[in-house]
Design an enzyme around this catalytic site. Structure first.
Site, PDB file in Angstrom:
ATOM      1  CE  LYS A  65       9.251  39.981 -20.893  1.00 20.00           C
ATOM      2  NZ  LYS A  65      10.529  39.210 -20.792  1.00 20.00           N
ATOM      3  CG  ASN A  66      11.943  41.460 -23.884  1.00 15.76           C
ATOM      4  OD1 ASN A  66      11.942  40.777 -22.868  1.00 15.76           O
ATOM      5  ND2 ASN A  66      11.241  41.132 -24.956  1.00 15.76           N
ATOM      6  NE  ARG A 104      17.309  32.513 -22.478  1.00 14.23           N
ATOM      7  CZ  ARG A 104      17.941  31.341 -22.563  1.00 14.23           C
ATOM      8  NH1 ARG A 104      17.473  30.285 -21.911  1.00 14.23           N
ATOM      9  NH2 ARG A 104      19.044  31.232 -23.270  1.00 14.23           N
ATOM     10  CG  ASP A 112       8.100  32.584 -21.612  1.00 15.30           C
ATOM     11  OD1 ASP A 112       7.515  32.413 -20.528  1.00 15.30           O
ATOM     12  OD2 ASP A 112       8.054  33.644 -22.252  1.00 15.30           O
ATOM     13  CG  ASP A 143       8.136  37.689 -27.630  1.00 13.76           C
ATOM     14  OD1 ASP A 143       8.172  36.451 -27.518  1.00 13.76           O
ATOM     15  OD2 ASP A 143       8.942  38.441 -27.046  1.00 13.76           O
ATOM     16  CB  VAL A 159      12.588  33.139 -33.446  1.00 23.67           C
ATOM     17  CG1 VAL A 159      13.459  33.675 -32.316  1.00 23.67           C
ATOM     18  CG2 VAL A 159      12.517  34.148 -34.588  1.00 23.67           C
TER      19      VAL A 159
END
Length: 458
Positions: A22-23, A94, A119, A309, A331
């Site tokens: 996804k990222n 974002r 999120d 994550d 983080v």
């Protein structure tokens, strides 16, 4: 709205295939806007954030063809037709903020993007983005609805040192530097695998870009990029998520396309508490090697540390591991709120404002909990849960799969759709008992045991 009812089902067994990251996929779609040529992406995951980014690119003039069966997407943006991102994309994720870096090279007269979402895991301020872009010649202003940026004299290369290796800021500055005149050196960058995938994509397209082991990225602005054909790397967060689900259930699951080199700190921590794995060329098999034992300190960090994550699903493992374990989130400052849901299910968790590890983090003086102690092992009980964010959502599903006392009702499952391709189907294929229902909001005030559910999954 849709909700899930997840039943404790015993062991998960079988095989699942990891989708594209996804990222990486979302950022590569934005990066394609740097080029006026056709860009082909392979291994594109069919998830909510990718669909949203596709629509975002279309709104700016991109032509997109996406074959979801073959997972191949072609995107072609011969010209940018709109420099104001529609307000419909405000506060959804974002990605829009990255359009500042991606579009200013082609539209120096100005770009407007709406406020960003994502999120609910902390402030995630944009200061690092803006300060870096300003050093490239960008002028930025804002109002309550968004951000306006322009480069009236064009983008100019510069030396930039990020105060913190922010993933988003690193990506934004890379995208802007591609069209900047001259050389840009960015220090203290994030070096996550998805950043390197972006670098590979840009280099294939003609960018003059290199990385160094000391967290440096060096770019000579080349202007427009050419055509590119690129395969997206597999999703390391999805791979670890299904691995953790297998271990906590006591089952055995082969995660096809899982890559050891993307999971090294996760695999180390998993093995330390009793999780087992076998690595092969085609993937990794996960299982419980011995009864889970806690007593570990899990501290999240930027790459190459333990990813934030991975932290939330791992907390479910720690709730089933004998002994007390520590989580120190460094983080994001607000990523432990989901533990209240696990407490409701019976997990023994305590939250702390202090840094419970060997080193103090940047949140040491913050007045919010960013450390936790989890005492295991405790049985979990079916409950009514509301997902606060994407990764907490998978943690709740994992917990529900091992819970006693019937089925757990889980709201906000659309957040899982943002980042996990066909998560219901994949878990069902392993033996999970999950039903998806359409339900009116007022029905959710009823006890889960007496809900009149209308099945929408048949």
């Amino acid at each position: 709205m849709q909700i899930a009812q997840v039943f404790g089902c015993g062991r998960l067994n079988g095989e699942v295939k990891v989708s594209g990251a996804k990222n990486a996929a979302t950022k590569l779609l934005v990066a394609s806007l740097l080029s006026d040529q056709k860009c082909t992406l392979r291994n594109v995951p069919d998830i909510g954030d990718v669909s949203l980014t596709v629509e975002l690119c279309k709104s700016l003039g991109a032509h997109v063809s996406w074959d979801k069966e073959t997972e191949v997407l072609e995107i072609y943006t011969p010209e940018i037709q709109c420099t104001r991102v529609p307000p419909t994309f405000s506060n959804v994720n974002r990605i829009p903020i990255l359009l500042l870096g991606a579009l200013l090279g082609r539209c120096p007269e100005g770009v407007y993007v709406p406020t960003v979402g994502g999120d609910a895991i902390g402030e995630r301020t944009l200061n690092f983005h803006f300060e870096g872009l300003k050093q490239l010649g960008v002028q930025i202003s804002s109002d309550s609805s968004g951000y306006y940026a322009k480069a009236p004299r064009g983008l100019k290369g510069n030396y930039i040192h990020l105060p913190y290796p922010s993933v988003g800021a690193t990506e934004n500055l890379i995208l802007a530097a591609i069209h900047a005149k001259g050389r840009t050196v960015i220090k203290n960058v994030a070096l996550e695998a998805e950043i390197l995938d972006l670098v590979l994509f840009l280099q294939k397209a003609g960018a003059d870009i290199t990385t160094d082991n000391d967290r440096t990225i060096d770019i000579f602005g080349t202007g427009g990029l050419g055509s590119v054909d690129h395969t997206i790397l597999p999703d390391k967060i999805e791979a670890a998520s299904f691995g953790m689900a297998a271990v906590v259930s006591g089952g055995r699951v082969f995660v096809r396309n899982a890559k050891q080199e993307l999971l090294i700190p996760f695999l180390k921590m998993l093995r330390s508490i009793g999780g087992g794995f076998l690595v092969s060329e085609s993937g990794i098999e996960f299982f419980q090697e011995r009864p889970l034992v806690g007593g570990v300190v899990l501290e999240t960090d930027v790459h190459p540390g333990f990813l934030t994550d991975w932290q939330q699903p791992f907390a479910v493992l720690l709730s089933q591991a004998q002994g007390s374990s520590v989580i120190h989130e460094t983080v994001h400052e607000n990523r432990l709120g989901y533990l209240h849901g696990l407490q409701h299910m019976g997990a023994e968790c305590q939250l702390f404002h202090q840094c419970l590890s060997t080193k103090a983090c940047r949140y040491a003086i913050g007045n919010f909990p960013h450390s936790a102690v989890i005492h295991g092992a405790t049985p979990l009980w079916a409950s009514h849960l509301v997902i606060p964010d994407l990764r907490a959502g998978f943690a709740y599903v994992m917990a529900a799969l091992i819970a006693e006392g019937g089925g757990s009702i889980i709201e906000n499952t659309h957040l899982l759709d943002r980042g996990y391709t066909n998560w219901v189907g994949k878990l069902r294929s392993l033996g999970a008992k999950i039903q998806i229902f359409d339900m009116e909001q007022e029905e959710l005030t009823t006890s889960p045991k007496s809900l009149a559910l209308r099945d929408a999954s048949l």
